[in-house]
Design a protein around this motif. Structure first.
Motif, PDB file in Angstrom:
ATOM      1  N   VAL A  68      61.886 -61.706 -31.083  1.00 17.56           N
ATOM      2  CA  VAL A  68      62.657 -62.592 -30.189  1.00 17.56           C
ATOM      3  C   VAL A  68      62.169 -62.512 -28.740  1.00 17.56           C
ATOM      4  O   VAL A  68      62.872 -62.908 -27.812  1.00 17.56           O
ATOM      5  N   ALA A  69      60.958 -61.966 -28.534  1.00 21.02           N
ATOM      6  CA  ALA A  69      60.407 -61.789 -27.175  1.00 21.02           C
ATOM      7  C   ALA A  69      61.311 -60.890 -26.325  1.00 21.02           C
ATOM      8  O   ALA A  69      61.364 -61.027 -25.112  1.00 21.02           O
ATOM      9  N   GLY A  70      62.040 -60.013 -26.980  1.00 18.97           N
ATOM     10  CA  GLY A  70      62.780 -58.980 -26.268  1.00 18.97           C
ATOM     11  C   GLY A  70      64.228 -59.306 -25.955  1.00 18.97           C
ATOM     12  O   GLY A  70      65.002 -58.416 -25.630  1.00 18.97           O
ATOM     13  N   ARG A  92      57.280 -58.574 -31.960  1.00 13.40           N
ATOM     14  CA  ARG A  92      58.206 -58.942 -30.899  1.00 13.40           C
ATOM     15  C   ARG A  92      58.940 -60.237 -31.284  1.00 13.40           C
ATOM     16  O   ARG A  92      58.833 -61.254 -30.588  1.00 13.40           O
ATOM     17  N   GLN A 118      47.304 -49.618 -37.999  1.00 15.20           N
ATOM     18  CA  GLN A 118      47.051 -50.640 -36.962  1.00 15.20           C
ATOM     19  C   GLN A 118      45.983 -50.110 -36.011  1.00 15.20           C
ATOM     20  O   GLN A 118      46.252 -49.262 -35.166  1.00 15.20           O
ATOM     21  N   HIS A 155      57.714 -50.331 -38.769  1.00 10.48           N
ATOM     22  CA  HIS A 155      56.568 -50.278 -37.846  1.00 10.48           C
ATOM     23  C   HIS A 155      56.855 -49.186 -36.834  1.00 10.48           C
ATOM     24  O   HIS A 155      57.900 -49.215 -36.161  1.00 10.48           O
ATOM     25  N   TYR A 199      56.698 -44.139 -29.305  1.00 10.07           N
ATOM     26  CA  TYR A 199      58.058 -44.664 -29.141  1.00 10.07           C
ATOM     27  C   TYR A 199      59.068 -43.531 -29.013  1.00 10.07           C
ATOM     28  O   TYR A 199      59.908 -43.311 -29.894  1.00 10.07           O
ATOM     29  N   HIS A 226      72.708 -57.450 -35.646  1.00 14.49           N
ATOM     30  CA  HIS A 226      71.427 -58.141 -35.485  1.00 14.49           C
ATOM     31  C   HIS A 226      70.539 -57.917 -36.715  1.00 14.49           C
ATOM     32  O   HIS A 226      69.899 -58.847 -37.211  1.00 14.49           O
ATOM     33  N   TYR A 234      68.974 -60.733 -39.380  1.00 13.26           N
ATOM     34  CA  TYR A 234      67.560 -60.862 -39.780  1.00 13.26           C
ATOM     35  C   TYR A 234      67.424 -60.837 -41.301  1.00 13.26           C
ATOM     36  O   TYR A 234      66.650 -61.595 -41.886  1.00 13.26           O
ATOM     37  N   SER A 244      62.767 -55.409 -33.389  1.00 14.42           N
ATOM     38  CA  SER A 244      63.531 -54.171 -33.265  1.00 14.42           C
ATOM     39  C   SER A 244      64.961 -54.484 -32.852  1.00 14.42           C
ATOM     40  O   SER A 244      65.201 -55.453 -32.123  1.00 14.42           O
ATOM     41  N   THR A 245      65.879 -53.692 -33.318  1.00 13.14           N
ATOM     42  CA  THR A 245      67.269 -53.812 -32.868  1.00 13.14           C
ATOM     43  C   THR A 245      67.972 -52.480 -33.074  1.00 13.14           C
ATOM     44  O   THR A 245      67.629 -51.715 -33.967  1.00 13.14           O
ATOM     45  N   SER A 246      68.941 -52.230 -32.209  1.00 11.71           N
ATOM     46  CA  SER A 246      69.780 -51.037 -32.382  1.00 11.71           C
ATOM     47  C   SER A 246      71.137 -51.430 -32.965  1.00 11.71           C
ATOM     48  O   SER A 246      72.008 -50.590 -33.108  1.00 11.71           O
ATOM     49  N   ARG A 247      71.306 -52.717 -33.251  1.00 14.26           N
ATOM     50  CA  ARG A 247      72.629 -53.205 -33.688  1.00 14.26           C
ATOM     51  C   ARG A 247      72.620 -53.630 -35.144  1.00 14.26           C
ATOM     52  O   ARG A 247      71.796 -54.448 -35.562  1.00 14.26           O
ATOM     53  N   THR A 290      61.050 -49.187 -31.803  1.00 17.74           N
ATOM     54  CA  THR A 290      61.187 -48.801 -30.388  1.00 17.74           C
ATOM     55  C   THR A 290      62.638 -48.422 -30.056  1.00 17.74           C
ATOM     56  O   THR A 290      62.867 -47.487 -29.307  1.00 17.74           O
ATOM     57  N   ARG A 291      63.597 -49.126 -30.634  1.00 23.61           N
ATOM     58  CA  ARG A 291      65.006 -48.822 -30.316  1.00 23.61           C
ATOM     59  C   ARG A 291      65.444 -47.481 -30.938  1.00 23.61           C
ATOM     60  O   ARG A 291      66.348 -46.844 -30.421  1.00 23.61           O
TER      61      ARG A 291
HETATM   62  N1  LIG Z   1      51.231 -52.742 -29.348  1.00 27.42           N
HETATM   63  C1  LIG Z   1      52.120 -52.594 -30.296  1.00 27.42           C
HETATM   64  O1  LIG Z   1      51.821 -52.085 -31.361  1.00 27.42           O
HETATM   65  C2  LIG Z   1      53.535 -53.072 -30.117  1.00 27.42           C
HETATM   66  C3  LIG Z   1      53.990 -53.564 -28.899  1.00 27.42           C
HETATM   67  C4  LIG Z   1      55.291 -54.055 -28.817  1.00 27.42           C
HETATM   68  C5  LIG Z   1      56.114 -53.997 -29.947  1.00 27.42           C
HETATM   69  N2  LIG Z   1      55.648 -53.476 -31.099  1.00 27.42           N
HETATM   70  C6  LIG Z   1      56.493 -53.370 -32.315  1.00 27.42           C
HETATM   71  O2  LIG Z   1      57.296 -54.515 -32.448  1.00 27.42           O
HETATM   72  C7  LIG Z   1      58.668 -54.128 -32.484  1.00 27.42           C
HETATM   73  C8  LIG Z   1      59.509 -55.198 -31.813  1.00 27.42           C
HETATM   74  O3  LIG Z   1      59.146 -55.317 -30.462  1.00 27.42           O
HETATM   75  P1  LIG Z   1      60.187 -55.473 -29.280  1.00 27.42           P
HETATM   76  O4  LIG Z   1      61.327 -54.552 -29.477  1.00 27.42           O
HETATM   77  O5  LIG Z   1      59.402 -55.391 -28.048  1.00 27.42           O
HETATM   78  O6  LIG Z   1      60.634 -56.994 -29.452  1.00 27.42           O
HETATM   79  P2  LIG Z   1      61.887 -57.758 -30.035  1.00 27.42           P
HETATM   80  O7  LIG Z   1      62.232 -57.368 -31.409  1.00 27.42           O
HETATM   81  O8  LIG Z   1      61.580 -59.174 -29.761  1.00 27.42           O
HETATM   82  O9  LIG Z   1      63.057 -57.320 -29.039  1.00 27.42           O
HETATM   83  C9  LIG Z   1      63.921 -56.263 -29.280  1.00 27.42           C
HETATM   84  C10 LIG Z   1      65.032 -56.380 -28.274  1.00 27.42           C
HETATM   85  O10 LIG Z   1      65.687 -57.616 -28.502  1.00 27.42           O
HETATM   86  C11 LIG Z   1      67.059 -57.392 -28.733  1.00 27.42           C
HETATM   87  N3  LIG Z   1      67.438 -58.242 -29.853  1.00 27.42           N
HETATM   88  C12 LIG Z   1      67.143 -58.087 -31.145  1.00 27.42           C
HETATM   89  N4  LIG Z   1      67.660 -59.073 -31.879  1.00 27.42           N
HETATM   90  C13 LIG Z   1      68.326 -59.870 -31.003  1.00 27.42           C
HETATM   91  C14 LIG Z   1      69.097 -61.034 -31.159  1.00 27.42           C
HETATM   92  N5  LIG Z   1      69.302 -61.566 -32.351  1.00 27.42           N
HETATM   93  N6  LIG Z   1      69.593 -61.615 -30.046  1.00 27.42           N
HETATM   94  C15 LIG Z   1      69.394 -61.066 -28.819  1.00 27.42           C
HETATM   95  N7  LIG Z   1      68.686 -59.933 -28.625  1.00 27.42           N
HETATM   96  C16 LIG Z   1      68.168 -59.352 -29.707  1.00 27.42           C
HETATM   97  C17 LIG Z   1      67.199 -55.921 -29.073  1.00 27.42           C
HETATM   98  O11 LIG Z   1      68.404 -55.439 -28.557  1.00 27.42           O
HETATM   99  P3  LIG Z   1      69.530 -54.802 -29.512  1.00 27.42           P
HETATM  100  O12 LIG Z   1      69.066 -53.423 -29.795  1.00 27.42           O
HETATM  101  O13 LIG Z   1      70.728 -54.844 -28.648  1.00 27.42           O
HETATM  102  O14 LIG Z   1      69.613 -55.654 -30.731  1.00 27.42           O
HETATM  103  C18 LIG Z   1      66.035 -55.279 -28.352  1.00 27.42           C
HETATM  104  O15 LIG Z   1      66.394 -54.909 -27.044  1.00 27.42           O
HETATM  105  C19 LIG Z   1      58.704 -52.777 -31.785  1.00 27.42           C
HETATM  106  O16 LIG Z   1      59.803 -51.999 -32.162  1.00 27.42           O
HETATM  107  C20 LIG Z   1      57.421 -52.164 -32.251  1.00 27.42           C
HETATM  108  O17 LIG Z   1      57.580 -51.615 -33.531  1.00 27.42           O
HETATM  109  C21 LIG Z   1      54.376 -53.014 -31.203  1.00 27.42           C
END
Ligand SMILES: NC(=O)c1ccc[n+]([C@@H]2O[C@H](COP(=O)([O-])OP(=O)(O)OC[C@H]3O[C@@H](n4cnc5c(N)ncnc54)[C@H](OP(=O)(O)O)[C@@H]3O)[C@@H](O)[C@H]2O)c1
Length: 302
Positions: A194-196, A192, A100, A43, A48, A259, A263, A253-256, A16-17
């Motif tokens: 870290v729950a975002g 998800r 998926q 993924h 996205y 981070h 992982y 997901s992360t853009s950094r 997503t990032r």
């Molecule tokens: N229905 C579906 O199929 C579905 C739905 C949701 C998600 N997904 C998949 O799951 C992936 C992950 O989902 P997500 O991005 O919603 O959840 P996530 O990985 O929990 O959250 C990503 C966010 O958390 C930040 N982050 C990452 N690592 C961190 C850390 N160590 N400390 C603090 N913040 C941190 C990132 O910011 P930074 O960029 O600043 O690190 C980004 O904004 C998606 O990219 C997608 O591929 C699929």
């Protein structure tokens, strides 16, 4: 059903990032190159932003394409075929490792009723090599059909596992479906990581939680995290998800770069589960949240 989902790495990079157009494209392209250099599974989805195009550009520079988990949609095997093609075109790859499937658009009925035309059509996509394996996506509001299909044996030899949000704040399957998956030892992919965001940011920073229920859950989880003695939220989350029975991978997901490196450091060696009393406290919250809130939510609002 094959319950293994063998070969999946513990951390899968979600994209997503990479499709977040508020970030400069060059930065996202650099991140895509870093992720591919690290040999990670990806993924992704055509939902996205321009993530597929960014990834496609990075993939074209290399000899080897990454393994992909791709979110595909459609009520019939032909629809599913079309969405696979729509994703692999921009990526410049021949097929997807894991497709998926989403039990909506009529597919939920076909799975629950065992519609042979649709199910055989999906198997055909595997035998053509367009998709290696299927996982079934689950949400609280789409849990009924997967449970019926699972119990009727209609997923046998078709679906190799299940993919859903699993992190300390979210366990997005209804309680009956979750229990059935755990009883059967089904293979799971958690999404998800870290729950975002960091739990304290979710709790304290206005706007950090995109829905108020996440802020409320963060307020319940933060003291458990504090008591656990684990200093880092990402570590806590990775250990929580990968420590649950059946969970093969966590998709984050992360853009950094920092981070991502964290992982990779965490998941390069065996990941120790969290203490069982900490896990039990979180699982009890999940069970309550699922019944009180998740299964009653307007679909796709959480
Ligand atoms: N229905 C579906 O199929 C579905 C739905 C949701 C998600 N997904 C998949 O799951 C992936 C992950 O989902 P997500 O991005 O919603 O959840 P996530 O990985 O929990 O959250 C990503 C966010 O958390 C930040 N982050 C990452 N690592 C961190 C850390 N160590 N400390 C603090 N913040 C941190 C990132 O910011 P930074 O960029 O600043 O690190 C980004 O904004 C998606 O990219 C997608 O591929 C699929």
């Amino acid at each position: 059903m094959t319950t293994a989902l063998g070969g999946l790495p513990p951390y899968v990079y979600g994209t997503t990032r990479l499709g977040d157009e508020s970030l400069p494209r060059e930065q996202r392209l650099a991140m895509a190159r870093t992720v591919l250099d690290a040999g990670l599974w990806i993924h992704t989805s055509d939902q996205y932003g321009d993530a597929l195009q960014v990834l496609g550009e990075a993939i074209a520079e290399r000899e080897e394409a990454p393994a992909t988990i791709v979110k595909i949609g459609g009520g019939t095997a032909d629809d599913v075929r079309s969405t696979i093609l729509a994703n692999i075109g921009p990526l410049g790859v021949d097929g997807v490792a894991l497709g998926q499937l989403s039990p909506v658009s009529g597919l939920e009925r076909s799975l629950a009723e065992g519609d042979a035309r649709v199910l055989d059509g999906l198997r055909q996509l595997k035998s053509e090599g367009l998709v290696g394996r299927f996982v079934l996506e689950i949400f609280p509001w789409t849990s009924e059909a997967p449970l019926a299909a699972l119990e009727a044996g209609h997923l046998d030899d078709l679906v190799d596992g299940f993919i859903l949000y699993i992190n300390p704040l979210q366990r997005f399957a209804s309680n009956p479906l979750w229990d059935a998956l755990q009883d059967r030892g089904s293979a799971l992919i958690s999404m998800r990581t870290v729950a975002g965001n960091d739990v304290r940011a979710l709790r304290d920073v206005p706007g950090a939680a995109w829905r108020s229920y996440l802020r409320e859950r963060a307020a319940e989880i933060a003291p458990i995290f504090g008591r656990s003695g684990v200093g880092d939220w990402a570590e806590f989350c990775v250990r929580f998800a990968l420590g649950l029975p059946g969970v093969r991978s966590t998709v984050g997901s992360t853009s950094r770069r920092e981070h991502l490196d964290a992982y990779l450091r965490l998941t390069r060696a065996a990941v120790p589960p969290l203490p069982q009393d900490v896990v039990d406290e979180i699982l009890a919250l999940h069970r309550r949240w699922s019944d009180e809130t998740d299964v009653h939510a307007e679909p796709w609002t959480m």
